[in-house]
Design an enzyme around this catalytic site. Structure first.
Site, short mmCIF file in Angstrom:
data_model
loop_
_atom_site.label_atom_id
_atom_site.label_comp_id
_atom_site.label_asym_id
_atom_site.label_seq_id
_atom_site.Cartn_x
_atom_site.Cartn_y
_atom_site.Cartn_z
N GLY A 99 0.74 -1.31 -0.14
CA GLY A 99 -0.12 0.01 0.08
C GLY A 99 0.95 1.23 -0.07
N CYS A 100 0.30 2.58 -0.38
CA CYS A 100 1.00 3.44 -0.43
C CYS A 100 1.48 4.33 0.85
CB CYS A 100 0.25 4.79 -1.36
SG CYS A 100 -1.39 4.87 -0.62
N TYR A 101 0.36 4.27 1.64
CA TYR A 101 0.85 4.90 3.09
C TYR A 101 1.85 3.96 3.88
CZ TYR A 101 -2.93 8.20 3.18
OH TYR A 101 -3.82 9.13 2.81
#
Length: 311
Positions: free
Chosen positions: A121-123
């Site tokens: 995921g990005c976060y």
């Protein structure tokens, strides 16, 4: 393999934001991207036939649909393709390899050998990139009460969020996930090496792409007399030689969209010696290193290819 000897790839969900980004980036690899006739893209038989005909399937689907697709592939036995999944469905599944090549020295080899790889995921990419090396080095205890503040461009929020922000009068800034049960929490906790989930406060700004993940630390709550320079050097040592993750010098301010359109990530240690306080920051493009750019790395590794230089 295609008729020209190139590896073949099918992106299930290629019309979405991540799928489009992956397809665009795959032009940098010697692969052939195959597609289903749009009229049959939801036809199980058409999808099964395509899965059996390609080397790698990239899933850009919601979690439930990704699980259905993987079940379909598993039922194919020896004809099943290798899978790279961009959803959150399998990111903490021990049978899958986590697709963050810079996470550990052994991670690229694990990705090369894996039949099932989960795209991060990005976060979590920002948080894990910052904290995992520090936890592993013993500088940040696993049970430290971590708080994470993060802001992302609206492009990562799906069609309804994109439409809301691209209308006149779209919100300038929003906190969300205030129930504190964000779907990225399990992978953040597991791969950062934390003993308990962090307090995670995500937000969305009125800009299309870009992201900053920040983690404040009280140095006096860390073991020994950890200095700002110790944190910087531990990160620099971990990522030395990486062409995608760099450890930069601290600065007075950061613009969240400065790396928009790139597949790179910048890590920094900002601190105040007198106050014994630090803020760790990771800046990246939520659609680049946070999504499609990571997928390009993983596809290259899975095919035994050298990932192309990052944009």
């Amino acid at each position: 393999m295609s008729s020209n000897g190139q590896a073949t790839v099918f992106i299930d969900g290629e019309a979405g934001t991540t799928g489009l980004g992956i397809r665009h980036r795959l032009r940098h690899l010697p692969v052939t991207v195959r597609s289903i006739d749009p009229a049959r893209r939801k036809d199980p038989d058409a999808r099964r036939e395509m899965m059996a005909a390609v080397d790698i399937v990239i899933l850009c689907l919601p979690d439930a649909a990704a699980k259905e697709a993987v079940a379909m592939a598993d039922a194919m036995g020896d004809d099943a393709p290798r899978i790279l999944d961009a959803s959150t469905a399998f990111r903490t599944d021990p049978a899958w390899v986590y697709g963050f090549p810079e996470m550990d020295a052994a991670q690229p080899a694990a990705i090369r050998a894996a039949a099932r790889v989960s795209n991060p995921g990005c976060y979590p990419t920002g948080l894990i990139g910052l904290l995992r090396p520090l936890v592993r080095a013993g500088l940040v205890p696993a049970d430290y009460p971590v708080c994470v503040n993060a802001v992302s461009g609206y492009s990562g929020g799906g069609r309804s969020m994109i439409e809301a922000h691209e209308r006149d009068g779209g919100p300038a800034f929003e906190l969300y996930g205030l129930g504190l049960g964000h779907k990225h929490m399990p992978e953040m906790t597991l791969y950062a090496g934390l003993a308990q989930p962090p307090v995670f406060v995500p937000s969305v700004g009125h800009f299309p792409q870009g992201m900053i993940v920040s983690v404040p630390l009280h140095l006096d709550r860390l073991p020994g007399r950890v200095a700002i320079a110790d944190l910087h050097e531990a990160l620099a040592a971990h990522y030395r030689g990486s062409d995608r993750v760099t450890v930069a010098e601290p600065c007075a301010k950061l613009a969240a969209d400065a790396l928009a359109g790139t597949d790179r990530m910048e890590l920094r240690v900002h601190g105040n010696d007198a106050l014994r306080q630090v803020v760790l920051t990771a800046r990246l493009d939520n659609l680049g290193k946070g999504a499609s750019g990571a997928a390009l790395q993983n596809v290259a590794l899975m095919l035994g290819l050298e990932p192309p230089p990052p944009v």
